[in-house]
Design a protein around this motif. Structure first.
Motif, short mmCIF file in Angstrom:
data_model
loop_
_atom_site.label_atom_id
_atom_site.label_comp_id
_atom_site.label_asym_id
_atom_site.label_seq_id
_atom_site.Cartn_x
_atom_site.Cartn_y
_atom_site.Cartn_z
N SER A 31 45.19 35.11 35.58
CA SER A 31 43.47 35.79 36.61
C SER A 31 43.05 35.21 37.91
O SER A 31 43.29 34.29 38.79
CB SER A 31 42.19 33.84 35.90
OG SER A 31 40.76 34.79 36.33
N ILE A 32 43.29 36.46 38.28
CA ILE A 32 43.59 36.18 39.76
C ILE A 32 41.95 36.44 40.48
O ILE A 32 42.17 35.65 41.14
CB ILE A 32 43.38 38.27 40.34
CG1 ILE A 32 45.66 38.36 40.49
CG2 ILE A 32 42.88 38.21 41.72
CD1 ILE A 32 45.88 38.06 40.88
N ASN A 33 40.86 36.38 39.44
CA ASN A 33 39.55 36.69 40.28
C ASN A 33 39.33 34.08 39.91
O ASN A 33 38.98 34.07 40.69
CB ASN A 33 38.38 36.76 38.38
CG ASN A 33 37.07 37.00 39.16
OD1 ASN A 33 37.14 37.20 40.39
ND2 ASN A 33 35.77 36.93 38.27
N GLN A 34 40.29 33.88 38.63
CA GLN A 34 40.28 32.39 38.43
C GLN A 34 40.74 32.48 40.25
O GLN A 34 40.21 31.05 40.68
CB GLN A 34 40.31 31.63 37.28
CG GLN A 34 40.50 30.25 37.78
CD GLN A 34 41.87 29.97 36.48
OE1 GLN A 34 42.24 30.31 35.54
NE2 GLN A 34 41.60 28.41 36.65
N LEU A 35 41.41 32.65 40.55
CA LEU A 35 42.69 32.21 41.87
C LEU A 35 41.38 32.77 43.26
O LEU A 35 41.32 31.62 43.93
CB LEU A 35 43.27 32.83 42.10
CG LEU A 35 44.72 32.81 43.62
CD1 LEU A 35 44.82 31.43 43.13
CD2 LEU A 35 45.36 33.91 43.30
N ARG A 36 40.46 33.57 43.16
CA ARG A 36 40.16 34.14 43.78
C ARG A 36 38.80 33.45 44.38
O ARG A 36 37.96 33.15 45.13
CB ARG A 36 40.02 35.33 43.87
CG ARG A 36 41.32 36.39 44.52
CD ARG A 36 40.90 37.66 43.97
NE ARG A 36 39.59 37.83 45.35
CZ ARG A 36 38.80 38.65 46.21
NH1 ARG A 36 37.97 38.69 45.27
NH2 ARG A 36 38.54 39.01 46.68
N LYS A 37 38.50 32.49 42.87
CA LYS A 37 37.15 31.77 42.98
C LYS A 37 37.69 30.31 43.36
O LYS A 37 36.22 29.19 43.96
CB LYS A 37 36.10 32.12 41.44
CG LYS A 37 35.73 33.26 42.02
CD LYS A 37 34.88 33.13 39.73
CE LYS A 37 34.40 34.63 39.74
NZ LYS A 37 33.17 34.92 38.56
N GLU A 38 38.73 30.05 42.94
CA GLU A 38 39.02 28.16 43.40
C GLU A 38 39.32 27.71 44.63
O GLU A 38 39.55 28.30 45.91
CB GLU A 38 40.95 28.27 42.49
CG GLU A 38 40.60 26.87 42.25
CD GLU A 38 40.18 25.78 41.45
OE1 GLU A 38 39.30 25.01 41.86
OE2 GLU A 38 39.31 26.57 40.09
N LYS A 39 37.81 26.35 44.79
CA LYS A 39 38.06 26.50 45.76
C LYS A 39 38.70 24.81 46.32
O LYS A 39 38.23 24.15 46.79
CB LYS A 39 36.37 25.94 46.53
CG LYS A 39 35.69 27.27 46.39
CD LYS A 39 34.95 27.62 46.85
CE LYS A 39 33.33 28.84 46.56
NZ LYS A 39 34.31 29.76 48.14
N ASN A 40 38.95 23.94 44.36
CA ASN A 40 40.03 23.13 45.19
C ASN A 40 41.06 22.93 44.97
O ASN A 40 42.05 23.99 44.79
CB ASN A 40 39.61 22.68 43.42
CG ASN A 40 40.37 21.13 43.53
OD1 ASN A 40 41.35 20.55 43.92
ND2 ASN A 40 39.30 19.87 43.48
N LYS A 46 48.19 24.72 41.78
CA LYS A 46 48.96 25.33 41.11
C LYS A 46 48.75 26.72 40.42
O LYS A 46 49.80 26.87 39.81
CB LYS A 46 47.69 24.20 39.63
CG LYS A 46 48.13 22.94 39.73
CD LYS A 46 47.58 22.00 38.66
CE LYS A 46 47.66 20.06 38.90
NZ LYS A 46 48.59 19.69 39.16
N LEU A 47 47.52 27.27 40.94
CA LEU A 47 47.53 28.78 40.61
C LEU A 47 48.51 29.46 40.77
O LEU A 47 49.36 30.52 41.00
CB LEU A 47 46.09 28.61 40.47
CG LEU A 47 44.69 28.24 39.67
CD1 LEU A 47 44.04 29.12 39.59
CD2 LEU A 47 45.57 29.10 38.16
N LEU A 48 48.74 28.94 42.83
CA LEU A 48 49.59 29.78 43.55
C LEU A 48 50.90 29.21 42.77
O LEU A 48 51.67 30.55 42.96
CB LEU A 48 49.37 29.38 45.17
CG LEU A 48 48.96 29.95 45.78
CD1 LEU A 48 48.62 29.37 47.04
CD2 LEU A 48 49.03 31.27 45.94
#
Length: 676
Positions: A31-40, A46-48
């Motif tokens: 989910s790119i959307n999840q990556l772009r919203k992640e602030k931790n 881990k997503l990267l």
């Protein structure tokens, strides 16, 4: 070469049976959307790791890869991306890396904080250029660039700057920075901030937003002081540890250890109930804060338009006296050159080093809290954005110039430096006609009902409906007033005294018609109905006044609950911002109220703070505030609390000298007072 696309909130056509959105499809399950919203930071890494196996990841560090809260565990998490260099304790170094489809193409760290890392190569058909500089690098210090085909996508903020892109479709999947120096590892996403700034401009028609960047430390023609700064990696921390050494540029302005400590130490700050950063009141020799912000000197008593300067510690004025901040020096320029235009400057700098960093989005909470009106100007240190005015000060400190020493360390300005910035700001605004007079129509505050709930978070839908009904009543009343000068006074009258009567008489002498808003909340010893009757009877002989219930929106439990618990809160700092913002933005415009009156408060600390807040806030909305000295009896100010105390003590002999005859008759009947 085809330009890169920035992913937007694109959805597939409604007829598409696949319910996944565009982000999920591009990531084939990720989910790119999840990556772009992640602030931790840890979760983002881990997503990267998953995405860097498929796309291209660019990394560049601005200022430092690490800070006091950067642990060995954090360093290991970063290396887990597929990197080899342990960044623990690599304080202030330059660093950059490139991972393409899981392959480490480049990783490099400088050998000292004064050096840079540079890399350029082709990835697919894309020309990629990366630059990273340490804290006091000889070339472009505190810089991180991540350029693809000549365009820089780096947020260029302190810490780790990441750009994830697809070299095949030429799409930027994410661009962000984590400030790994601060305790929060705060995430910054310029695209989010750009949209937030655009939303602010759209929601505040007539408010002028001007973006600019600050002067960078020079890289050539250095003075002896600038050479000393670079050779010693000079910072505020280093200066604070060697205050006894008279070798710093600040010693020109402050000659002893105590003075230097004061100007280099941040005042205590807090978040109010709306999440907006405010400073506690500070009263010092050089640094003073009042009503939540840094004091700006030489502000005019009367003005028409405001200039708000928002930014970090350099805007606040670290290392400067109140007179020497950018805001104060800009105010002096305005006073000297265009005083007749009536401008006032407010310093909304957020010097938060006591928090080791700025919480995510906090600068936009401050922005949205500004008491602006159409015609006001906001100066916002930010990148150039389409549709916004912008001026570039990045090279303003390059010699030759006539401002003495601009920097006292690698990134903070002396008072001479603030003067340079203030002069450049004034020149830009003047040359581009930002000081031109506006018509009265352009000064009107627009009503945007759809934004009320967002603006007043403490109000629910029912409250907003009541507010609109209350405003409509006021509009109808004002339509019958033939647009004369309207004043206002808010009173509780618990009970109505000769002091209240005196305030009304003084107020009505300074306006054409006086609106008396009587606090409607029934939390007083005397009921609202009784208080209303006493005011009506006690002012029946006065002309050009109207007594009206305050409703739920002027000094009520909803807007200012502290008012009804004053006895327990005498030692507390109170926040009356919601009450005053509602009055200034929603109530006063309905009646075209141009002046609000209040009596001096010699006894009650809560009410005194409320008066102070009115003095600071109301003029920002074009409402004059006038404080009237209290009427005295036998040398003592008349107050309702004194009357109540005398009643409690059954000391009725003095009452006739403190209250009107109508109030005394009421008290006689209620408390069975014998004739005195």
């Amino acid at each position: 070469m085809e330009e890169f696309n920035i992913i937007k909130n694109y959805q597939y056509d409604n007829n598409n049976n696949n319910k996944d959105n565009f982000y999920d499809l591009r990531g084939k399950g990720l989910s790119i959307n999840q990556l772009r919203k992640e602030k931790n930071f840890t979760l983002y890494l881990k997503l990267l790791k998953a995405f860097s196996k498929r796309y291209t990841l660019l990394i560049s560090v601005n200022n430092t890869p690490c800070g006091p809260y950067f642990t060995q565990e954090t360093a290991a998490e970063i290396m887990n991306l597929g990197l080899n260099i342990n960044l623990f304790n690599r304080f202030r170094y330059a660093y950059a890396a490139v991972i393409d489809a899981g392959e480490l193409l480049m990783e490099c760290i400088s050998s000292s904080p004064s050096e840079t890392v540079e890399w350029q190569n082709c990835i697919g058909e894309c020309n990629v250029k990366i630059f990273s500089s340490g804290w006091n690098a000889n070339k472009n210090p505190n810089t991180a660039t991540l350029c693809i085909d000549g365009k820089d996508y780096s947020p260029n903020i302190r810490g780790f700057n990441f750009v994830l892109f697809d070299s095949v479709t030429k799409t930027i999947l994410d661009a962000c920075c984590f400030d790994t120096y601060d305790s929060h590892f705060t995430c910054h996403r310029p695209l989010e901030k750009i949209e937030a700034l655009k939303d602010y401009k759209k929601d505040h028609p007539g408010v002028i937003v001007v973006c600019f960047n600050m002067p960078k430390f020079p890289i050539e023609n250095l003075s002896a002081n600038e050479t000393f700064i670079t050779q010693n990696s000079l910072s505020i921390g280093l200066i604070m540890h060697h205050l006894e050494k008279p070798v710093f540029a600040l010693n020109k302005y402050f000659t002893n250890k105590e003075d230097l400590t004061e100007v280099l130490s941040p005042p205590k700050s807090y978040l109010n109930i709306y999440g907006e950063r405010r400073f506690e009141d500070t009263h010092g020799k050089y640094v003073n804060t009042s009503n939540g912000i840094r004091v700006t000197t030489s502000q005019p008593q009367e003005y028409k338009r405001s200039i708000f300067i928002l930014g970090g510690c350099t805007i606040f004025g670290v290392g400067s006296s109140d007179n020497g901040t950018i805001a104060s020096q800009l105010q002096s320029q305005l006073n000297n050159h265009i005083q007749e235009q009536g401008f006032i400057v407010h310093n909304y700098g957020y010097y938060l080093s006591d928090l080791t960093g700025l919480a995510t989005g906090e600068e936009f909470s401050i922005l949205n809290s500004l008491p602006t009106k159409p015609g006001d100007i906001i100066l916002f240190p930010f990148e150039q954005i389409d549709g916004f005015s912008f001026f570039d000060l990045s090279t303003a400190a390059t010699r030759p110039h006539n401002y003495g020493e601009v920097f006292f360390d690698i990134m903070h300005y002396t008072e001479d430096g603030n003067c340079l910035i203030a002069d450049k700001i004034f020149d830009y605004l003047n040359q581009n006609n930002f000081f031109s007079r506006l018509s009265e129509k352009e000064y009107l505050i627009p009503t945007n009902k759809s934004k009320l709930k967002q603006k007043y978070a403490g109000l629910n839908n029912s409250d907003l409906d009541k507010l609109e009904k209350y405003k409509n009543i006021l509009y109808e009343f004002y339509d019958s007033m033939f647009y004369i000068k309207i004043g206002a006074i808010v009173m509780n009258c618990n009970p109505f005294t000769l002091g209240h009567r005196y305030l009304i008489e003084q107020a009505i002498s300074q306006c054409d018609h006086l609106m008396i808003f009587l606090v409607q909340e029934d939390k007083s010893i005397f009921t609202f109905d009784d208080r209303l009757k006493l005011v009506d009877e006690g002012t029946s002989d006065l002309n050009n006044i109207t007594v009206i219930p305050s409703g739920n929106f002027i000094i009520s439990s909803l807007t200012f609950s502290e008012y009804f618990n004053k006895a327990e809160l005498q030692d507390r700092i109170i926040d009356s911002s919601l009450d005053l913002t509602l009055f200034a933005c929603e109530i006063a415009p309905c009646l075209n109220i141009s002046v609000r009156f209040a009596g001096e408060e010699p006894f009650d600390n809560v009410t005194r703070q409320y008066n102070d807040a009115m003095r600071a806030v109301l003029p920002q909305y074009g409402i004059e505030f006038i404080e009237i000295p209290r009427k005295e009896s036998n040398g003592i100010a008349i107050s309702a609390s004194r009357v109540r105390k005398l009643i409690e003590e059954k000391n009725f002999d003095v009452l006739p000298s403190l209250v009107p005859a109508t109030t005394f008759e009421y008290l006689k009947k209620r408390f069975m007072i014998n004739e005195v």
